[in-house]
Design an enzyme around this catalytic site. Structure first.
Site: not given
Ligand code: ATR
Length: 276
Positions: A67, A130, A159
């Protein structure tokens, strides 16, 4: 004969039901077009945008993790995409410019904010879990309504700090502090992928909360994450991500086709049955 091609680009798309949604609307509106899943690697972004330029593709949605990354390949970004630095809809305009727009903001407004009595909720605490691709859209939609107390927490704090550069007034809460801070929140929004089908799930992230809490989950597949289920059982008002999904899709469709497609019970049932 199919005359136009659309699709969603992303890295892992098995959870996406955008094809069901858009192909339903194409059929309903007698448009000879097809919408498909387009899984790509980062190094194919330029190639995909060229396909839009040369009219081999007529429009795309963009999802995780592109995005933001798509932006340098576009000629311009407008409106909510500009405000959020987050693009989920791309098209070629009449001047042959490849344009990036954002319809997640609209999806969140229509599915949630516009249903709330914002006057009552304006001074309340909003907690976004998130800091991924959708979070800037949620923050921007809240700020448009003059909501000021917005908190964000992300496992990877960097982030959240990046998002704060765009929205300096938001407050960051350390991921480890969720348990103690959640009690102060009036609205909690899950914008992580925790709870998504085939993904890891919440592990008791929120133990203490207000009895009149509102919980919103961006996830629509499954319709109820375990966190949403837990809250529902405790008589907390909950919203899942299905309507946000439908409304963001509606705005993308109308950008591409100049038709505002219908959102009705038949469509909802169709999507819900495709989730099973
Ligand atoms: P992206 O981060 O690549 O944009 P997204 O699907 O839009 O992908 O976001 C995933 C979100 O879920 C992120 O906030 C991610 O946290 P990180 O930035 O630390 O990766 C969060 N997330 C995914 N798996 C997680 C987990 N097991 N525990 C905590 N947060 C998680």
């Amino acid at each position: 004969m199919i005359e136009k091609q659309y699709g969603i680009i992303g890295k892992t798309l098995s959870h996406s039901h955008s094809p069901t949604l858009h192909n339903f609307w194409f059929k309903e509106n007698n448009i000879k077009a097809n919408y498909s899943l387009i899984e790509i690697e980062r190094n194919q972004l330029g190639n995909i945008i060229n396909k839009i330029r040369t009219k081999k593709l007529h429009g795309i949605n963009v999802t995780v993790p592109y995005k933001q990354e798509i932006i340098p390949y576009l000629d311009l970004i407008i409106n909510d995409a500009k405000a959020t630095s987050s693009v989920n809809t791309v098209y070629l305009n009449n001047e042959n410019k490849v344009v990036g727009e954002n319809t997640d903001v609209y999806g969140f407004e229509q599915s949630f904010i516009n249903k709330l009595n914002v006057k009552d909720l304006i001074a309340k605490n909003y907690f976004i879990l998130g800091a991924g691709g959708v979070s800037p859209s949620l923050i921007y939609a809240l700020q448009k309504k003059n909501i000021k107390k917005i908190f964000i927490s992300n496992r990877t704090i960097q982030k959240a700090e990046n998002i704060k550069k765009t929205f300096p007034s938001i407050k960051i809460i350390a991921w480890e502090k969720i348990i103690s801070e959640s009690e102060k929140m009036d609205v909690i929004i899950n914008a992580t992928s925790l709870g998504m089908k085939n993904n890891s799930d919440f592990e008791n992230l929120i133990k203490k909360f207000k009895t009149d809490l509102i919980y919103y989950d961006v996830i629509y597949n499954p319709l109820e994450t375990s966190m949403l289920k837990n809250f529902k059982e405790k008589k907390i008002k909950t919203y899942n991500g299905l309507e946000m999904f439908l409304f963001q899709g509606q705005k993308s469709f109308s950008i591409w086709n100049n038709i505002n497609p219908r959102i009705n019970e038949e469509l909802k049932k169709k999507i819900i049955s495709s989730l099973k």
